[in-house]
Design a protein around this motif. Sequence first.
Motif, PDB file in Angstrom:
ATOM      1  N   GLY A 289       0.822  -1.196   0.000  1.00  0.00           N
ATOM      2  CA  GLY A 289       0.000   0.000   0.000  1.00  0.00           C
ATOM      3  C   GLY A 289       0.856   1.245   0.000  1.00  0.00           C
ATOM      4  O   GLY A 289       1.991   1.248  -0.476  1.00  0.00           O
ATOM      5  N   CYS A 290       0.308   2.341   0.519  1.00  0.00           N
ATOM      6  CA  CYS A 290       1.108   3.551   0.671  1.00  0.00           C
ATOM      7  C   CYS A 290       2.218   3.275   1.669  1.00  0.00           C
ATOM      8  O   CYS A 290       1.962   2.809   2.787  1.00  0.00           O
ATOM      9  N   ARG A 291       3.446   3.573   1.299  1.00  0.00           N
ATOM     10  CA  ARG A 291       4.569   3.235   2.178  1.00  0.00           C
ATOM     11  C   ARG A 291       4.591   4.060   3.460  1.00  0.00           C
ATOM     12  O   ARG A 291       5.312   3.720   4.397  1.00  0.00           O
ATOM     13  N   PHE A 292       3.797   5.112   3.532  1.00  0.00           N
ATOM     14  CA  PHE A 292       3.737   5.944   4.731  1.00  0.00           C
ATOM     15  C   PHE A 292       2.595   5.538   5.665  1.00  0.00           C
ATOM     16  O   PHE A 292       2.480   6.052   6.773  1.00  0.00           O
ATOM     17  N   HIS A 293       1.758   4.585   5.269  1.00  0.00           N
ATOM     18  CA  HIS A 293       0.485   4.391   5.988  1.00  0.00           C
ATOM     19  C   HIS A 293       0.674   3.978   7.447  1.00  0.00           C
ATOM     20  O   HIS A 293      -0.146   4.323   8.301  1.00  0.00           O
ATOM     21  N   ALA A 294       1.752   3.264   7.774  1.00  0.00           N
ATOM     22  CA  ALA A 294       1.941   2.810   9.157  1.00  0.00           C
ATOM     23  C   ALA A 294       2.195   3.970  10.123  1.00  0.00           C
ATOM     24  O   ALA A 294       1.987   3.824  11.327  1.00  0.00           O
TER      25      ALA A 294
END
Length: 333
Positions: free
Chosen positions: A282-287
Amino acid sequence: MTTPEPGGGPLLSATGLHIAFPGRRGAPTARAVDGVDLDIKGGEIVALVGESGCGKTTLARSLLGLVPPTSGAVTFAGRPLDYAGRALKAYRKRVQLVLQDPSGSLNPRHTVYEAVAEGLRIHGYAGDERAAVAEALSRAGLRPPDRFFLRYPHELSGGQRQRVVIAGALVLEPELIVADEPVASLDASVRGEILALLLRLRDELGLSALVVTHDLGLAWNIADRVAVMYLGRIVETGTVEEVLTAPQHPYTQALLSVLPEAPGDPVVLTGEPPDPSRIPGGCRFHARCQVLASGEAERAGVAGRCRGEDLAVLSGRGETQVACHWAAAGGAP
Protein backbone atom coordinates in the motif's frame (compact mmCIF):
# COMPACT_ATOMS: atom_id res chain seq x y z
CA MET A 1 27.11 20.00 -25.78
CA THR A 2 25.32 23.00 -24.35
CA THR A 3 23.38 23.40 -21.15
CA PRO A 4 19.61 23.52 -21.69
CA GLU A 5 18.14 26.95 -21.14
CA PRO A 6 16.06 27.59 -18.03
CA GLY A 7 12.47 26.68 -18.79
CA GLY A 8 13.58 24.26 -21.53
CA GLY A 9 14.36 20.56 -21.32
CA PRO A 10 15.98 19.14 -18.19
CA LEU A 11 19.72 19.39 -17.68
CA LEU A 12 19.74 16.29 -15.46
CA SER A 13 17.04 13.66 -15.46
CA ALA A 14 16.45 10.42 -13.56
CA THR A 15 13.89 8.02 -15.00
CA GLY A 16 12.58 4.93 -13.22
CA LEU A 17 15.58 4.90 -10.91
CA HIS A 18 15.97 1.93 -8.58
CA ILE A 19 18.97 1.28 -6.34
CA ALA A 20 19.04 -1.90 -4.28
CA PHE A 21 21.71 -3.23 -1.95
CA PRO A 22 21.89 -6.99 -1.30
CA GLY A 23 21.45 -7.98 2.32
CA ARG A 24 24.22 -9.77 4.18
CA ARG A 25 23.99 -13.51 4.89
CA GLY A 26 20.70 -13.96 3.12
CA ALA A 27 19.00 -10.88 4.55
CA PRO A 28 16.41 -9.20 2.28
CA THR A 29 17.56 -6.71 -0.35
CA ALA A 30 17.34 -3.08 0.76
CA ARG A 31 15.51 -0.93 -1.80
CA ALA A 32 17.19 2.38 -0.98
CA VAL A 33 15.77 4.13 -4.05
CA ASP A 34 12.59 2.43 -5.19
CA GLY A 35 11.35 4.20 -8.31
CA VAL A 36 12.24 7.85 -8.79
CA ASP A 37 11.71 10.23 -11.67
CA LEU A 38 13.37 13.61 -11.16
CA ASP A 39 14.27 16.46 -13.53
CA ILE A 40 16.54 19.44 -12.85
CA LYS A 41 16.50 22.25 -15.38
CA GLY A 42 19.32 24.60 -16.27
CA GLY A 43 19.55 27.42 -13.73
CA GLU A 44 17.14 25.69 -11.32
CA ILE A 45 17.66 24.87 -7.64
CA VAL A 46 15.80 21.76 -6.49
CA ALA A 47 15.63 20.82 -2.81
CA LEU A 48 15.43 17.09 -2.05
CA VAL A 49 13.87 16.87 1.42
CA GLY A 50 13.21 14.07 3.87
CA GLU A 51 14.22 12.37 7.10
CA SER A 52 17.53 10.59 7.56
CA GLY A 53 17.43 7.16 5.96
CA CYS A 54 14.82 7.99 3.32
CA GLY A 55 17.24 7.53 0.40
CA LYS A 56 18.16 11.17 -0.36
CA THR A 57 21.93 10.75 -0.24
CA THR A 58 21.84 7.46 -2.18
CA LEU A 59 19.78 9.15 -4.89
CA ALA A 60 22.19 12.10 -4.98
CA ARG A 61 25.22 9.79 -5.23
CA SER A 62 23.59 7.97 -8.12
CA LEU A 63 22.96 11.24 -9.95
CA LEU A 64 26.68 11.97 -9.51
CA GLY A 65 27.61 8.63 -11.07
CA LEU A 66 29.00 7.30 -7.79
CA VAL A 67 26.35 4.58 -7.40
CA PRO A 68 25.18 2.88 -10.60
CA PRO A 69 21.41 2.25 -10.55
CA THR A 70 20.06 -1.27 -10.31
CA SER A 71 17.58 -0.24 -13.01
CA GLY A 72 16.43 2.97 -14.65
CA ALA A 73 18.57 5.65 -16.21
CA VAL A 74 20.24 9.00 -15.57
CA THR A 75 20.63 11.41 -18.47
CA PHE A 76 22.61 14.64 -18.59
CA ALA A 77 21.99 17.27 -21.28
CA GLY A 78 19.94 14.69 -23.14
CA ARG A 79 22.54 11.91 -23.12
CA PRO A 80 22.52 8.76 -20.98
CA LEU A 81 25.16 8.72 -18.28
CA ASP A 82 28.08 6.52 -19.36
CA TYR A 83 29.74 4.70 -16.46
CA ALA A 84 32.94 3.95 -18.40
CA GLY A 85 35.98 5.50 -16.72
CA ARG A 86 36.84 8.28 -19.18
CA ALA A 87 33.23 9.31 -19.81
CA LEU A 88 32.45 9.33 -16.09
CA LYS A 89 35.50 11.50 -15.40
CA ALA A 90 34.30 14.02 -18.00
CA TYR A 91 30.82 13.98 -16.46
CA ARG A 92 32.15 14.66 -12.97
CA LYS A 93 33.83 17.79 -14.26
CA ARG A 94 30.39 19.10 -15.23
CA VAL A 95 28.58 17.89 -12.10
CA GLN A 96 30.32 18.61 -8.79
CA LEU A 97 29.64 17.53 -5.20
CA VAL A 98 29.66 19.84 -2.17
CA LEU A 99 29.66 17.88 1.10
CA GLN A 100 28.09 18.91 4.39
CA ASP A 101 31.22 18.78 6.55
CA PRO A 102 33.96 21.05 5.19
CA SER A 103 36.37 19.88 7.89
CA GLY A 104 36.00 16.28 6.75
CA SER A 105 36.24 17.04 3.03
CA LEU A 106 39.40 19.19 3.26
CA ASN A 107 42.80 17.57 3.77
CA PRO A 108 44.28 19.26 6.88
CA ARG A 109 47.77 18.99 5.33
CA HIS A 110 46.81 20.82 2.14
CA THR A 111 46.72 24.57 1.79
CA VAL A 112 43.63 26.32 0.43
CA TYR A 113 45.41 26.72 -2.90
CA GLU A 114 46.17 22.99 -3.13
CA ALA A 115 42.62 22.06 -2.13
CA VAL A 116 41.06 24.20 -4.87
CA ALA A 117 43.66 23.30 -7.50
CA GLU A 118 43.27 19.55 -6.95
CA GLY A 119 40.33 19.23 -9.35
CA LEU A 120 42.21 21.12 -12.07
CA ARG A 121 45.15 18.75 -11.76
CA ILE A 122 42.96 15.64 -11.81
CA HIS A 123 41.31 16.81 -15.03
CA GLY A 124 44.54 17.94 -16.71
CA TYR A 125 43.74 21.65 -16.85
CA ALA A 126 46.04 23.35 -19.37
CA GLY A 127 45.32 27.01 -18.57
CA ASP A 128 46.61 29.38 -15.91
CA GLU A 129 46.10 27.40 -12.72
CA ARG A 130 46.80 30.27 -10.35
CA ALA A 131 44.29 32.54 -12.12
CA ALA A 132 41.63 29.80 -12.12
CA VAL A 133 42.08 29.16 -8.39
CA ALA A 134 41.96 32.88 -7.63
CA GLU A 135 38.78 33.34 -9.64
CA ALA A 136 37.07 30.37 -7.94
CA LEU A 137 37.97 31.65 -4.46
CA SER A 138 36.77 35.11 -5.38
CA ARG A 139 33.45 33.76 -6.69
CA ALA A 140 33.07 31.82 -3.44
CA GLY A 141 33.45 35.05 -1.47
CA LEU A 142 37.06 34.67 -0.28
CA ARG A 143 38.61 38.00 -1.26
CA PRO A 144 41.33 38.92 -1.91
CA PRO A 145 41.93 35.30 -2.94
CA ASP A 146 45.73 35.34 -2.71
CA ARG A 147 45.40 36.11 1.00
CA PHE A 148 43.98 32.60 1.45
CA PHE A 149 46.34 30.64 -0.83
CA LEU A 150 48.78 29.49 1.86
CA ARG A 151 46.35 29.10 4.73
CA TYR A 152 45.37 25.69 6.12
CA PRO A 153 41.85 24.51 7.01
CA HIS A 154 42.45 24.82 10.76
CA GLU A 155 43.21 28.52 10.28
CA LEU A 156 39.78 29.20 8.78
CA SER A 157 36.30 29.59 10.26
CA GLY A 158 33.60 27.03 9.44
CA GLY A 159 32.03 29.35 6.91
CA GLN A 160 35.38 30.01 5.23
CA ARG A 161 36.06 26.29 5.01
CA GLN A 162 32.69 25.72 3.34
CA ARG A 163 33.51 28.50 0.87
CA VAL A 164 36.80 26.72 0.06
CA VAL A 165 34.85 23.52 -0.63
CA ILE A 166 32.49 25.46 -2.91
CA ALA A 167 35.48 27.07 -4.66
CA GLY A 168 36.92 23.60 -5.25
CA ALA A 169 33.71 22.72 -7.08
CA LEU A 170 33.48 26.02 -8.97
CA VAL A 171 37.05 25.90 -10.28
CA LEU A 172 36.01 23.28 -12.86
CA GLU A 173 33.16 25.50 -14.08
CA PRO A 174 30.44 22.87 -13.57
CA GLU A 175 26.90 23.19 -14.84
CA LEU A 176 25.36 21.51 -11.78
CA ILE A 177 26.36 21.11 -8.17
CA VAL A 178 24.94 18.55 -5.75
CA ALA A 179 25.08 19.99 -2.24
CA ASP A 180 24.50 17.43 0.51
CA GLU A 181 23.32 19.29 3.65
CA PRO A 182 25.56 22.26 2.70
CA VAL A 183 24.95 24.29 5.89
CA ALA A 184 24.11 21.58 8.44
CA SER A 185 27.44 21.88 10.28
CA LEU A 186 27.54 25.69 10.28
CA ASP A 187 26.45 28.23 12.86
CA ALA A 188 23.11 29.88 12.21
CA SER A 189 24.83 33.22 11.60
CA VAL A 190 26.84 31.73 8.71
CA ARG A 191 24.11 29.63 7.08
CA GLY A 192 22.40 32.62 5.50
CA GLU A 193 25.69 33.74 3.93
CA ILE A 194 26.28 30.34 2.28
CA LEU A 195 22.68 30.13 1.04
CA ALA A 196 22.97 33.66 -0.38
CA LEU A 197 26.18 32.59 -2.10
CA LEU A 198 24.48 29.61 -3.77
CA LEU A 199 21.67 31.87 -4.99
CA ARG A 200 24.16 34.40 -6.34
CA LEU A 201 26.04 31.65 -8.21
CA ARG A 202 22.75 30.52 -9.76
CA ASP A 203 21.96 34.07 -10.87
CA GLU A 204 25.46 35.00 -12.11
CA LEU A 205 26.61 31.70 -13.63
CA GLY A 206 23.32 29.99 -14.49
CA LEU A 207 24.41 27.19 -12.17
CA SER A 208 21.89 24.46 -11.37
CA ALA A 209 21.83 22.77 -7.97
CA LEU A 210 20.33 19.81 -6.18
CA VAL A 211 20.33 20.63 -2.47
CA VAL A 212 19.86 17.59 -0.23
CA THR A 213 18.45 18.55 3.15
CA HIS A 214 16.18 17.52 6.01
CA ASP A 215 15.41 21.20 6.65
CA LEU A 216 12.27 22.55 4.99
CA GLY A 217 13.15 26.04 6.19
CA LEU A 218 16.34 25.86 4.13
CA ALA A 219 14.35 24.63 1.13
CA TRP A 220 12.00 27.61 1.45
CA ASN A 221 14.93 30.05 1.43
CA ILE A 222 16.86 28.65 -1.52
CA ALA A 223 14.86 26.35 -3.79
CA ASP A 224 12.77 26.94 -6.89
CA ARG A 225 11.25 23.50 -6.57
CA VAL A 226 11.07 20.89 -3.83
CA ALA A 227 10.84 17.10 -3.92
CA VAL A 228 9.84 15.39 -0.67
CA MET A 229 11.24 11.87 -0.31
CA TYR A 230 10.05 9.05 1.92
CA LEU A 231 11.32 5.47 2.01
CA GLY A 232 12.94 5.50 -1.41
CA ARG A 233 10.31 7.46 -3.33
CA ILE A 234 9.34 11.06 -3.96
CA VAL A 235 5.90 11.47 -2.40
CA GLU A 236 5.26 15.14 -3.21
CA THR A 237 6.84 17.60 -5.60
CA GLY A 238 6.17 21.05 -7.02
CA THR A 239 7.25 24.65 -6.72
CA VAL A 240 8.52 25.54 -3.28
CA GLU A 241 5.64 27.99 -2.76
CA GLU A 242 2.97 25.42 -3.66
CA VAL A 243 4.39 22.55 -1.63
CA LEU A 244 5.39 24.49 1.47
CA THR A 245 2.35 26.77 1.72
CA ALA A 246 -0.27 24.16 0.79
CA PRO A 247 1.23 20.69 1.43
CA GLN A 248 -1.01 17.84 0.33
CA HIS A 249 0.84 14.75 1.57
CA PRO A 250 0.45 13.99 5.30
CA TYR A 251 4.21 13.39 5.51
CA THR A 252 4.99 16.85 4.12
CA GLN A 253 2.41 18.33 6.49
CA ALA A 254 4.12 16.61 9.43
CA LEU A 255 7.59 17.86 8.40
CA LEU A 256 6.28 21.41 8.07
CA SER A 257 4.37 21.33 11.35
CA VAL A 258 7.54 21.31 13.45
CA LEU A 259 8.92 24.54 11.99
CA PRO A 260 8.86 27.39 14.57
CA GLU A 261 6.58 29.57 12.44
CA ALA A 262 4.10 26.78 11.61
CA PRO A 263 0.52 27.30 12.80
CA GLY A 264 -1.12 24.76 15.11
CA ASP A 265 0.44 21.93 17.06
CA PRO A 266 3.36 19.88 15.71
CA VAL A 267 2.49 16.50 14.20
CA VAL A 268 4.48 13.84 16.03
CA LEU A 269 5.02 10.84 13.78
CA THR A 270 5.07 7.49 15.58
CA GLY A 271 8.03 5.20 15.17
CA GLU A 272 10.94 5.36 12.73
CA PRO A 273 10.77 5.10 8.93
CA PRO A 274 10.35 1.42 7.97
CA ASP A 275 13.34 -0.68 6.98
CA PRO A 276 13.99 -0.30 3.20
CA SER A 277 14.37 -4.09 3.04
CA ARG A 278 10.78 -4.44 4.33
CA ILE A 279 8.77 -1.79 2.52
CA PRO A 280 5.11 -2.17 3.49
CA GLY A 281 2.36 -2.77 0.96
CA GLY A 282 0.00 0.00 0.00
CA CYS A 283 1.11 3.55 0.67
CA ARG A 284 4.57 3.24 2.18
CA PHE A 285 3.74 5.94 4.73
CA HIS A 286 0.49 4.39 5.99
CA ALA A 287 1.94 2.81 9.16
CA ARG A 288 2.89 6.28 10.48
CA CYS A 289 0.20 8.38 8.79
CA GLN A 290 -1.66 10.76 11.11
CA VAL A 291 -4.53 11.04 8.60
CA LEU A 292 -5.09 7.28 8.63
CA ALA A 293 -4.67 7.07 12.42
CA SER A 294 -7.20 9.86 13.03
CA GLY A 295 -9.92 8.24 10.93
CA GLU A 296 -9.89 10.96 8.26
CA ALA A 297 -8.85 8.49 5.55
CA GLU A 298 -11.69 6.17 6.63
CA ARG A 299 -14.20 9.02 6.37
CA ALA A 300 -12.86 9.83 2.89
CA GLY A 301 -13.37 6.19 1.89
CA VAL A 302 -9.72 5.49 1.09
CA ALA A 303 -8.40 3.71 4.21
CA GLY A 304 -8.39 0.31 2.49
CA ARG A 305 -6.50 1.72 -0.48
CA CYS A 306 -3.98 3.38 1.87
CA ARG A 307 -3.21 0.02 3.45
CA GLY A 308 -3.25 -2.15 0.34
CA GLU A 309 -2.88 -0.22 -2.94
CA ASP A 310 0.52 1.00 -4.08
CA LEU A 311 0.84 4.45 -5.64
CA ALA A 312 2.36 5.29 -9.00
CA VAL A 313 5.82 6.86 -9.26
CA LEU A 314 5.51 10.63 -9.67
CA SER A 315 6.83 12.08 -12.91
CA GLY A 316 9.98 14.16 -12.68
CA ARG A 317 8.42 17.17 -14.36
CA GLY A 318 7.84 20.48 -12.61
CA GLU A 319 4.10 20.38 -11.91
CA THR A 320 2.75 19.84 -8.41
CA GLN A 321 2.10 16.13 -7.76
CA VAL A 322 1.37 14.03 -4.71
CA ALA A 323 1.43 10.27 -4.07
CA CYS A 324 -1.44 10.01 -1.59
CA HIS A 325 -4.83 8.30 -1.88
CA TRP A 326 -6.38 10.71 0.65
CA ALA A 327 -5.13 13.83 -1.17
CA ALA A 328 -6.27 12.40 -4.53
CA ALA A 329 -9.72 11.92 -3.04
CA GLY A 330 -9.87 15.59 -2.15
CA GLY A 331 -9.00 15.22 1.52
CA ALA A 332 -6.02 17.58 1.56
CA PRO A 333 -6.68 21.27 2.22
